[in-house]
Write an enzyme that holds these catalytic residues in place. Sequence first.
Site, PDB file in Angstrom:
ATOM      1  NE  ARG A 150      -4.213  -1.542   0.189  1.00 61.26           N
ATOM      2  CZ  ARG A 150      -4.310  -2.811  -0.192  1.00 61.26           C
ATOM      3  NH1 ARG A 150      -3.292  -3.410  -0.790  1.00 61.26           N
ATOM      4  NH2 ARG A 150      -5.429  -3.481   0.007  1.00 61.26           N
ATOM      5  CB  SER A 166      -8.856  -1.208   4.009  1.00 64.69           C
ATOM      6  OG  SER A 166      -9.195  -2.506   3.625  1.00 64.69           O
ATOM      7  CD  GLU A 215      -5.829   1.306   2.136  1.00 65.19           C
ATOM      8  OE1 GLU A 215      -5.565   0.178   2.548  1.00 65.19           O
ATOM      9  OE2 GLU A 215      -6.658   1.521   1.241  1.00 65.19           O
TER      10      GLU A 215
HETATM   11  N1  EPU Z   1     -10.785 -10.451  10.193  1.00 61.98           N
HETATM   12  C1  EPU Z   1     -11.415 -10.543  11.422  1.00 61.98           C
HETATM   13  N2  EPU Z   1     -12.277  -9.558  11.762  1.00 61.98           N
HETATM   14  C2  EPU Z   1     -12.548  -8.503  10.964  1.00 61.98           C
HETATM   15  C3  EPU Z   1     -11.891  -8.414   9.724  1.00 61.98           C
HETATM   16  C4  EPU Z   1     -11.013  -9.405   9.357  1.00 61.98           C
HETATM   17  O1  EPU Z   1     -11.218 -11.484  12.175  1.00 61.98           O
HETATM   18  O2  EPU Z   1     -13.355  -7.675  11.351  1.00 61.98           O
HETATM   19  C5  EPU Z   1      -9.852 -11.532   9.804  1.00 61.98           C
HETATM   20  C6  EPU Z   1     -10.471 -12.390   8.701  1.00 61.98           C
HETATM   21  O3  EPU Z   1     -11.236 -13.426   9.226  1.00 61.98           O
HETATM   22  C7  EPU Z   1      -9.248 -12.895   7.984  1.00 61.98           C
HETATM   23  C8  EPU Z   1      -8.259 -11.738   8.111  1.00 61.98           C
HETATM   24  O4  EPU Z   1      -8.716 -10.956   9.203  1.00 61.98           O
HETATM   25  O5  EPU Z   1      -8.703 -13.995   8.652  1.00 61.98           O
HETATM   26  C9  EPU Z   1      -8.144 -10.901   6.850  1.00 61.98           C
HETATM   27  O6  EPU Z   1      -9.402 -10.386   6.466  1.00 61.98           O
HETATM   28  P1  EPU Z   1      -9.797 -10.163   4.921  1.00 61.98           P
HETATM   29  O7  EPU Z   1      -9.416 -11.350   4.121  1.00 61.98           O
HETATM   30  O8  EPU Z   1     -11.196  -9.698   4.885  1.00 61.98           O
HETATM   31  O9  EPU Z   1      -8.840  -9.037   4.387  1.00 61.98           O
HETATM   32  P2  EPU Z   1      -8.243  -7.713   5.049  1.00 61.98           P
HETATM   33  O10 EPU Z   1      -6.847  -8.007   5.503  1.00 61.98           O
HETATM   34  O11 EPU Z   1      -9.175  -7.097   6.013  1.00 61.98           O
HETATM   35  C10 EPU Z   1      -7.135  -6.815   2.855  1.00 61.98           C
HETATM   36  C11 EPU Z   1      -7.105  -5.508   2.145  1.00 61.98           C
HETATM   37  C12 EPU Z   1      -8.364  -5.314   1.327  1.00 61.98           C
HETATM   38  C13 EPU Z   1      -8.460  -6.457   0.341  1.00 61.98           C
HETATM   39  C14 EPU Z   1      -8.486  -7.771   1.126  1.00 61.98           C
HETATM   40  C15 EPU Z   1      -8.476  -8.984   0.228  1.00 61.98           C
HETATM   41  C16 EPU Z   1      -5.780  -3.992   3.490  1.00 61.98           C
HETATM   42  C17 EPU Z   1      -5.790  -2.902   4.489  1.00 61.98           C
HETATM   43  N3  EPU Z   1      -6.972  -4.440   3.119  1.00 61.98           N
HETATM   44  O12 EPU Z   1      -8.199  -6.750   3.781  1.00 61.98           O
HETATM   45  O13 EPU Z   1      -8.222  -4.114   0.600  1.00 61.98           O
HETATM   46  O14 EPU Z   1      -9.615  -6.349  -0.469  1.00 61.98           O
HETATM   47  O15 EPU Z   1      -7.311  -7.876   1.942  1.00 61.98           O
HETATM   48  O16 EPU Z   1      -7.212  -9.153  -0.334  1.00 61.98           O
HETATM   49  O17 EPU Z   1      -4.715  -4.425   3.048  1.00 61.98           O
HETATM   50  C18 EPU Z   1      -8.651  -1.769   0.691  1.00 61.98           C
HETATM   51  O18 EPU Z   1      -7.445  -1.594   0.755  1.00 61.98           O
HETATM   52  O19 EPU Z   1      -9.468  -0.793   0.640  1.00 61.98           O
HETATM   53  C19 EPU Z   1      -9.180  -3.135   0.689  1.00 61.98           C
HETATM   54  C20 EPU Z   1     -10.474  -3.387   0.770  1.00 61.98           C
END
Ligand code: EPU
Length: 339
Positions: free
Chosen positions: A165, A239, A335
């Site tokens: 990012r 995010s 972000e």
């Molecule tokens: N999780 C929780 N609770 C929550 C949210 C997440 O326990 O409230 C756990 C999920 O169960 C999972 C892990 O955290 O084990 C990761 O969650 P998720 O796969 O939903 O992805 P993320 O890390 O929250 C990132 C990016 C997203 C992108 C997704 C998919 C960042 C900050 N965010 O989200 O990007 O779509 O991975 O690759 O890197 C964005 O940047 O705007 C964005 C949406």
Amino acid sequence: MEIHTNIPLKNFTTMKLGGNARFMTEVRTPEEVVEAYRNAKAQSLPVFVLGGGSNVIAKDEGFNGLIIRMRIPGFSVIADDLNSTTVQIGAGEEWDSVVKRTVDMRLSGIEAMSAIPGTAGAAPVQNVGAYGQEIADTLVSLVAYDTQADSFVTLLNENCEFSYRQSIFRDSQIGRYIIVSITLKLSKNLPQPPFYDALQAYFDQHDVHIFTQETIRNAVIDIRSSKLPDPKLLPNSGSFFKNAIVEDWQLAELKNANPDMPTYDMGDGRFKVPSGWLIEQAGLKGQVLHGIRVNDKNAVVLINESATGYHDLAEARNEIINTVRDKFKIQIEQEPLEV
Ligand code: EPU
């Protein structure tokens, strides 16, 4: 060139808050970028380039300068060989229609970044990524107006200094370059497993065994729409926090205290910890702070439910950051950029 005055930035950012821009203009060609920039410079006005406004937060005091709304179109194949096709894309193209077009051409490389709001020119700024792909993997080069040199330059992938990012465009060279087109090299081969965990889980659940650009795009659209609120219906900027990055020595201690904590190995001795998980464990998921709702499906997304302005968002953000820091000794970071 039409220049508008006193334009509410809340109408141009998906978080839907903040004050007015003193001036705003739309640009549809690289030449118009130069014209707009020189005009502003002649009047000593600061310039801010806005794409879809999905990763930008506007402050209550507004912007005392010129907002350039990037609308440069374009999608053309500039090279083609046995294994790959290289496309050049205007910075003002809507990102998801670009993804759709490449998927329809059976090209692979950005299909997992489906349904991300925003414009093509904004994608390199924060090195957009999702479900195992990021733009740094396919971007060959980009053309930008270098405001310091007053000329157009081609920057190669390595010049952009991409990391999670992050790029020079929001870090060391912030404000210097106005991206007018991006060039992506996409593969003609079918996407290959292993896929990102959440994607593989979806395929298993839905009995999908044929992996094409299209099945991946459809899966991602489905996953995103079930987890992430549509900014057209519920104002948000995706995010709101970057995922936290911890060193391996910190990880051992954290894992000890929280055996269920999800982590991603970044391959360089550092690990990503999902901010959504940290915020949820801190007890904030689904809560409303100062009119800002912590999304109940993924706590990394903040929804503007009834905030009266940026100040409400800033208070909610600071409370969330402090609560996570007190519980985990981890400092999470915002972000979206601010104007
Ligand atoms: N999780 C929780 N609770 C929550 C949210 C997440 O326990 O409230 C756990 C999920 O169960 C999972 C892990 O955290 O084990 C990761 O969650 P998720 O796969 O939903 O992805 P993320 O890390 O929250 C990132 C990016 C997203 C992108 C997704 C998919 C960042 C900050 N965010 O989200 O990007 O779509 O991975 O690759 O890197 C964005 O940047 O705007 C964005 C949406």
